[in-house]
Design an enzyme around this catalytic site. Structure first.
Site, PDB file in Angstrom:
ATOM      1  N   LYS A  56       0.795  -1.229   0.000  1.00 55.52           N
ATOM      2  CA  LYS A  56       0.000   0.000   0.000  1.00 55.52           C
ATOM      3  C   LYS A  56       0.827   1.280   0.000  1.00 55.52           C
ATOM      4  O   LYS A  56       0.403   2.312  -0.542  1.00 55.52           O
ATOM      5  CB  LYS A  56      -0.941   0.006   1.209  1.00 55.52           C
TER       6      LYS A  56
ATOM      7  N   ASP B  17      -7.989  -0.348   6.708  1.00 50.34           N
ATOM      8  CA  ASP B  17      -8.056  -1.573   7.493  1.00 50.34           C
ATOM      9  C   ASP B  17      -6.724  -1.842   8.174  1.00 50.34           C
ATOM     10  O   ASP B  17      -6.625  -2.699   9.036  1.00 50.34           O
ATOM     11  CB  ASP B  17      -8.374  -2.750   6.589  1.00 50.34           C
TER      12      ASP B  17
END
Length: 412
Positions: free
Chosen positions: A78, A125
């Site tokens: 990410k 998350d």
């Protein structure tokens, strides 16, 4: 919990495809992205591993896996979107082209003085938020991270360790995104989110380009182009960036893209299941161990790409990714080990079942998987929650499907 591995073909495949629509993902554009990412001293190309014994076992030509657990020491992919999108935001404030900047330049006292006291905010998350918090800390700036209900305490702790103001909220991921947008407006924070909606498209596009740099790395590592790529969906930003790059890279013979989602958050599967292929959202708690994929509302920019350039979507229960985690962690003799987390391993679980279960033969044929296929997987994260990883891989959590596995294929 679903009793089936469900496969939905895409009725809109290659409808109105025009490479000018995705020019932001051309090789030359993504070269600029990767060039900036390389200016950080911690940048290192992650390995592309060839699972030759697995390929023989599955009766395909090749199985490759890109192992993103080595990315910037953060155990997940990410940050590739976070580091580039934040740099683009700062470049815009400095009124300088990104090509004129390096990460070290953004850390200088002169630049920090010009930028002032900035705070970034994001919903996550775990992996995206940690990446944002890490970039902010590296630049001497602040971050506020909010996580949806049920998020891992281990991932929360990892984000806080990067200096972020981080909390777990009592709502699902999509509601957490809306909460962060409200906080950003109220406090004049910069929101760095990888999902897009009308009026918020520029930063998600930068994030997608950051992810596409992973595809460029792959194109420089892989001996020959893949015929198939299995991609985790989530909101679709990562999958959209990877797919768009490969469409540009191999316009005459693009690889077949297959999206994979948890059955509790299968918004792309649900969209493809519609006769008109219109974008659908999924609500509720979206309770799945695949936390990075527990997103019910697609990024509409990514959806426009994926709805035209995806062969199909697979919706599967949590046991499938648990199977993938165990396969990666316990490879066939001669193959390298891959430590892959709950959101990273689901594509391996799906590929394995497609190639070994007689009941899924129709799905395998529909996707054109055969002895000549060169399959590319991307393990997007390592053991980002080590305790959960051990519960599944060591102790057998979410055991293999003991019921008869049925395959449902809906062909448009």
């Amino acid at each position: 919990m679903s009793d089936v591995l469900k496969i939905e073909s895409n009725r809109r495949l290659y409808a109105n495809v025009d490479l000018t629509d995705v020019h932001e993902f051309s090789d030359s554009e993504i070269e600029k992205v990767l060039s900036f990412q390389k200016t950080h001293e911690a940048y290192k190309e992650t390995p592309l591993k060839s699972l030759d014994a697995m390929a023989e076992h599955l009766n395909v030509s090749k199985v490759y896996v890109k192992d993103e657990s080595y990315r910037f020491g953060l155990n997940a992919f990410k940050v590739m979107g976070g580091i580039y999108s934040i740099a683009c935001c700062l470049a815009e404030k400095l009124q300088l082209p990104i090509e004129k900047l390096s990460f070290d330049m953004l850390k200088t006292g002169e630049v920090k003085k010009e930028l002032g006291d900035l705070t970034f905010i994001s919903a996550t998350d775990g992996n995206h938020g940690r990446g944002i918090a890490w970039v902010a800390r590296e630049l001497g700036l602040k971050s506020v991270i909010r996580m949806p209900k049920g998020s891992s305490l281990k991932r929360l702790a990892a984000i806080r360790a990067e200096g972020a103001d981080a909390e777990i909220c009592d709502v699902n991921y999509d509601e957490t995104v809306r909460l962060c947008e409200q906080i950003a407006r109220k406090n004049d924070y910069l929101m760095i989110q990888d999902t897009a909606w009308p009026g918020y498209e520029k930063i998600p596009l930068w994030i997608m380009q950051g992810y596409a740099a992973i595809a460029k790395e792959i194109s420089e590592q892989i001996p020959e182009p893949p015929t198939h790529i299995f991609l985790q969906a989530g909101v679709g930003s990562y999958a959209g960036g990877i797919a768009a790059y490969f469409l540009h890279k191999y316009p005459d013979a693009p690889p077949k893209i297959v999206l994979v989602e948890p059955d509790q958050a299968d918004c792309y599967f649900q969209s493809f299941a519609r006769e008109d292929g219109a974008m659908q959202s999924v609500g509720g708690d979206m309770a799945t161990i695949m936390a990075g994929l527990a997103c019910g509302e697609p990024n509409h920019t990514a959806f426009e790409i994926l709805s035209r350039y995806t062969y199909g979507a697979v919706s599967c229960p949590d046991e499938v990714t648990a199977l993938g985690m165990r396969i990666y962690g316990n490879p066939l003799y001669g193959d390298p080990q891959v430590v892959s987390g709950e959101s990273g391993a689901v594509t391996m679980g799906v590929l394995y079942l497609l190639c070994t279960e007689v009941s899924l033969e129709n799905g395998r044929k529909e996707l054109g998987i055969n002895e000549s296929s060169r399959i590319l997987l991307i393990s997007t994260e390592g053991d980002t929650d080590p305790q959960s990883y051990r519960e599944i891989v060591w102790k057998g959590g979410y055991p293999n499907l003991k019921r008869d596995l049925r395959g449902e294929l809906n062909v448009g």
